[in-house]
Write a protein that holds these residues in place. Structure first.
Motif, PDB file in Angstrom:
ATOM      1  N   ALA A  17      -9.004   7.196  10.395  1.00 20.01           N
ATOM      2  CA  ALA A  17      -9.772   6.979   9.168  1.00 20.01           C
ATOM      3  C   ALA A  17      -8.886   6.417   8.065  1.00 20.01           C
ATOM      4  O   ALA A  17      -9.325   5.589   7.253  1.00 20.01           O
ATOM      5  CB  ALA A  17     -10.409   8.289   8.723  1.00 20.01           C
ATOM      6  N   LEU A  18      -7.621   6.825   8.022  1.00 19.53           N
ATOM      7  CA  LEU A  18      -6.684   6.260   7.052  1.00 19.53           C
ATOM      8  C   LEU A  18      -6.441   4.780   7.325  1.00 19.53           C
ATOM      9  O   LEU A  18      -6.393   3.965   6.393  1.00 19.53           O
ATOM     10  CB  LEU A  18      -5.364   7.032   7.092  1.00 19.53           C
ATOM     11  CG  LEU A  18      -4.217   6.471   6.247  1.00 19.53           C
ATOM     12  CD1 LEU A  18      -4.589   6.442   4.769  1.00 19.53           C
ATOM     13  CD2 LEU A  18      -2.937   7.284   6.469  1.00 19.53           C
ATOM     14  N   ASN A  43     -11.319  10.776  -4.413  1.00 16.49           N
ATOM     15  CA  ASN A  43     -11.722  10.625  -3.021  1.00 16.49           C
ATOM     16  C   ASN A  43     -10.516  10.734  -2.089  1.00 16.49           C
ATOM     17  O   ASN A  43     -10.106   9.758  -1.467  1.00 16.49           O
ATOM     18  CB  ASN A  43     -12.432   9.279  -2.815  1.00 16.49           C
ATOM     19  CG  ASN A  43     -13.045   9.174  -1.421  1.00 16.49           C
ATOM     20  OD1 ASN A  43     -13.355  10.183  -0.795  1.00 16.49           O
ATOM     21  ND2 ASN A  43     -13.204   7.941  -0.949  1.00 16.49           N
ATOM     22  N   LEU A  83      -8.350  11.666   1.278  1.00 15.89           N
ATOM     23  CA  LEU A  83      -8.628  11.697   2.715  1.00 15.89           C
ATOM     24  C   LEU A  83      -8.084  13.005   3.263  1.00 15.89           C
ATOM     25  O   LEU A  83      -6.888  13.297   3.132  1.00 15.89           O
ATOM     26  CB  LEU A  83      -7.976  10.513   3.418  1.00 15.89           C
ATOM     27  CG  LEU A  83      -8.171  10.437   4.933  1.00 15.89           C
ATOM     28  CD1 LEU A  83      -9.651  10.256   5.258  1.00 15.89           C
ATOM     29  CD2 LEU A  83      -7.351   9.289   5.517  1.00 15.89           C
ATOM     30  N   HIS A 113      -3.337   5.819  -1.969  1.00 18.82           N
ATOM     31  CA  HIS A 113      -4.193   6.511  -1.012  1.00 18.82           C
ATOM     32  C   HIS A 113      -3.656   7.923  -0.817  1.00 18.82           C
ATOM     33  O   HIS A 113      -2.573   8.115  -0.247  1.00 18.82           O
ATOM     34  CB  HIS A 113      -4.223   5.761   0.317  1.00 18.82           C
ATOM     35  CG  HIS A 113      -4.683   4.345   0.200  1.00 18.82           C
ATOM     36  ND1 HIS A 113      -6.002   3.978   0.199  1.00 18.82           N
ATOM     37  CD2 HIS A 113      -3.975   3.186   0.069  1.00 18.82           C
ATOM     38  CE1 HIS A 113      -6.109   2.665   0.082  1.00 18.82           C
ATOM     39  NE2 HIS A 113      -4.886   2.158   0.003  1.00 18.82           N
ATOM     40  N   ASP A 146      -8.536   2.753   8.719  1.00 18.57           N
ATOM     41  CA  ASP A 146      -9.747   2.065   8.272  1.00 18.57           C
ATOM     42  C   ASP A 146      -9.745   1.874   6.762  1.00 18.57           C
ATOM     43  O   ASP A 146     -10.120   0.820   6.249  1.00 18.57           O
ATOM     44  CB  ASP A 146     -10.986   2.856   8.693  1.00 18.57           C
ATOM     45  CG  ASP A 146     -11.142   2.925  10.207  1.00 18.57           C
ATOM     46  OD1 ASP A 146     -10.545   2.065  10.892  1.00 18.57           O
ATOM     47  OD2 ASP A 146     -11.837   3.829  10.694  1.00 18.57           O
ATOM     48  N   ARG A 147      -9.328   2.899   6.040  1.00 19.51           N
ATOM     49  CA  ARG A 147      -9.297   2.803   4.584  1.00 19.51           C
ATOM     50  C   ARG A 147      -8.284   1.772   4.109  1.00 19.51           C
ATOM     51  O   ARG A 147      -8.461   1.152   3.052  1.00 19.51           O
ATOM     52  CB  ARG A 147      -8.987   4.174   3.991  1.00 19.51           C
ATOM     53  CG  ARG A 147      -9.002   4.210   2.481  1.00 19.51           C
ATOM     54  CD  ARG A 147      -8.901   5.620   1.946  1.00 19.51           C
ATOM     55  NE  ARG A 147     -10.081   6.432   2.270  1.00 19.51           N
ATOM     56  CZ  ARG A 147     -10.321   7.637   1.740  1.00 19.51           C
ATOM     57  NH1 ARG A 147      -9.467   8.155   0.868  1.00 19.51           N
ATOM     58  NH2 ARG A 147     -11.401   8.309   2.091  1.00 19.51           N
ATOM     59  N   GLU A 175       0.859  -1.176   0.000  1.00 23.69           N
ATOM     60  CA  GLU A 175       0.000   0.000   0.000  1.00 23.69           C
ATOM     61  C   GLU A 175       0.901   1.233   0.000  1.00 23.69           C
ATOM     62  O   GLU A 175       1.945   1.251   0.664  1.00 23.69           O
ATOM     63  CB  GLU A 175      -0.923   0.028   1.226  1.00 23.69           C
ATOM     64  CG  GLU A 175      -1.841  -1.172   1.366  1.00 23.69           C
ATOM     65  CD  GLU A 175      -2.997  -1.140   0.385  1.00 23.69           C
ATOM     66  OE1 GLU A 175      -3.185  -0.092  -0.272  1.00 23.69           O
ATOM     67  OE2 GLU A 175      -3.703  -2.164   0.278  1.00 23.69           O
TER      68      GLU A 175
END
Length: 542
Positions: free
Chosen positions: A517-518, A481, A483, A450, A520-521, A418
């Protein structure tokens, strides 16, 4: 093994005699720094023994050995501590005390001198001191010291420290055929050599997350869940008794949690907050019950160690790369060259980066790939803070064999499962992110990146800063999208002031919530509910 000697001021005859008796060969001898560098360039040995003397023990000598794949071992004629070992990042110290046999176990692959890390290698060897136990008399089942011990074997089945069967199967071809054959025999059928165990007492798993059944080569059988060890020690806090495991399963990763992944955190030039996001993400994942290793692979200005209050005199990632180049890196060595960030909420391991930018040749491409692959198997998640530069023009230089400064960044990005791209939420930061995002997509091998925009605030973007950032990235960069993390200077300053992560310094801050939140993503689920501390209860009830 071919060994070179550069021992001014030390009885070289005694050391040479012991080496010849052990079956080694003397490649050449040098008496000063210039001759040592010239001999290294002409004929690279397997190991070079360098006297712990500023005349020959210098950074350029160690760096030249690293580039040529030559192990550097310091030699002292007393039992005093070695300050040069810490400054030079050399983990091997050989004691050649007059009137006492020379202990050559430091030369036994794979780097047995790293038992206990650089602190023990640099410190005087008490077992060889007068009145102490003789060398080689340690019990075979003694546990390895360190903040994250691998755990003693049940019944003392581990081989003795001098047992060649404890060496891992991987060997550099042609170095030690007999030992390599023993390692290959020990690793037949997918097993590991005796005496090598995974950290934290976890059973080995494949990269896809499927559990591997134990084999006959496992030295320590997995204990039953209901049976607690007689004398358990908390690996995260040495010297304290381990607390009983919590009854709630929320602190353990969910069965669907991806395991053994490398997450690279990248960002363009201009300090968009790469290190802040990397350290906070590592702490957030550790708080969710994962075993995390944070790696500083920035060849331009790594700052993870000072931001967390860790010593970086001997860069752990450079040492791991050096071990990977010799095919000697395994879980035990990673445990010894890394340091522990002992946060109150989320402790994790750290491989510190190079403290001085001129040491970037130590992070060559193949070394970085090998170190990250081993770290992937060592823990659940590896978070890598990489540099900003993605240029490959340096490959057009005339010296095709010379190392590339940006190779560490590119290798880490291509090894990662990732990739997180961090940009600053201001007109200059958004422009830099848009200009380099296309280059990043051409460099990485993952399908998607991301994108994280840090420090979103209205003071530089006007009304509705979040909407403006989303619209700009979607229109000009095709990033639908991103973050967005709000500007939270108070939490960042509190973490930097206390040399802690944001998870420890400001657990309820908007910055921590954005990084959560990152996580979670990235597929790691929701964080476990934090336990209320006694101080928090006092404030609420008082």
């Amino acid at each position: 093994m071919r060994i070179a000697l550069a021992l001014p001021g030390i009885d070289a005859d005694q050391v040479e005699l012991e080496l010849l008796r052990a079956g080694h060969r003397i490649a050449w001898r040098a008496i000063d720094r210039e001759e040592l560098l010239r001999q290294l360039a002409e004929d690279a040995p397997d190991v070079v023994l360098v006297a712990d003397d500023p005349a020959v023990a210098t950074l350029d000598v160690v760096g030249a050995g690293d580039l040529l794949g030559v192990r550097t071992c310091l030699v002292r004629a007393d039992d005093a501590a070695s300050a040069s070992a810490r400054l030079l990042g050399v983990h091997d110290v050989l004691r050649a005390v007059p009137g006492r046999p020379v202990d050559l176990s430091v030369l036994r692959a794979p780097f047995d001198a790293l038992d206990g890390g650089i602190d023990e290698a640099a410190a005087p060897r008490l077992r060889d001191a007068p009145g102490g136990p003789p060398a080689g008399s340690e019990p075979s089942g003694a546990a390895t010291p360190g903040p994250w011990p691998l755990g003693p074997s049940a019944g003392g089945d581990d081989p003795a420290p001098s047992d060649p069967g404890a060496a891992p199967a991987r060997r550099r071809a042609g170095r030690d055929p007999a030992a390599a054959a023993r390692g290959d025999a020990a690793s037949a059928g997918g097993g590991r050599a005796p005496g090598i165990r995974r950290p934290w007492g976890r059973s080995p798993r494949r990269r896809g997350g499927a559990a591997t059944p134990p084999t006959s080569t496992e030295s320590t059988p997995a204990p039953a869940p209901s049976a607690a060890p007689a004398a358990s020690v908390d690996p995260r806090r040495p010297g304290r008794a381990a607390e009983p495991p919590p009854s709630e399963p929320a602190t353990e990763p969910a069965p669907s949690t991806p395991a053994h992944r490398v997450i690279a955190v990248w960002g363009p030039a201009g300090a968009p907050g790469r290190t802040l996001i990397a350290t906070t993400l590592a702490a957030e994942l550790a708080a969710r019950g994962l075993h995390v290793c944070l790696v500083d692979a920035d060849t331009y200005g790594g700052t993870i160690a000072p931001s967390l209050g860790l010593l970086d005199e001997a860069p752990g990632f450079a040492a791991a790369c050096r071990l990977a180049a010799s095919d000697a890196l395994d879980a035990g060595q990673l445990d010894r060259v890394s340091v522990d960030y002992g946060g109150s909420t989320a402790p994790f391991r750290v491989l510190t980066g190079i403290g001085r930018p001129h040491r970037w040749p130590e992070l060559a491409r193949d070394r970085v790939i090998g170190a990250l692959e081993q770290a992937r198997q060592w823990c659940d998640v590896v978070v890598v803070d990489v540099g900003f530069n993605l240029e490959t023009d340096e490959e057009l230089s005339s010296d095709l064999l010379s190392p590339r400064r940006n190779a560490a960044t590119i290798a880490a990005l291509r090894t990662a499962d990732e990739v997180v791209a961090v940009g600053a939420a201001d007109p200059v930061g958004i422009t830099r992110l848009l200009r380099t995002h296309a280059d990043l997509l051409e460099t990485v091998t993952v399908e998607a990146v991301h994108v994280v925009v840090n420090r979103v605030r209205s003071s530089v973007l006007g009304v509705d800063p979040a909407g403006q950032v989303r619209q700009t990235l979607d229109r000009f960069g095709g990033i639908p999208n991103p973050l967005l993390i709000p500007d939270d200077a108070a939490a960042a300053d509190a973490a930097l002031l206390g040399a802690r992560t944001v998870v420890d310094a400001a657990p309820r801050s908007p910055l921590r919530q954005g990084v959560a939140a990152l996580a979670d993503r990235l597929g790691y689920g929701a964080a476990a509910a934090p336990r209320r501390s006694a101080w928090g209860r006092m404030r609420r009830t008082g």
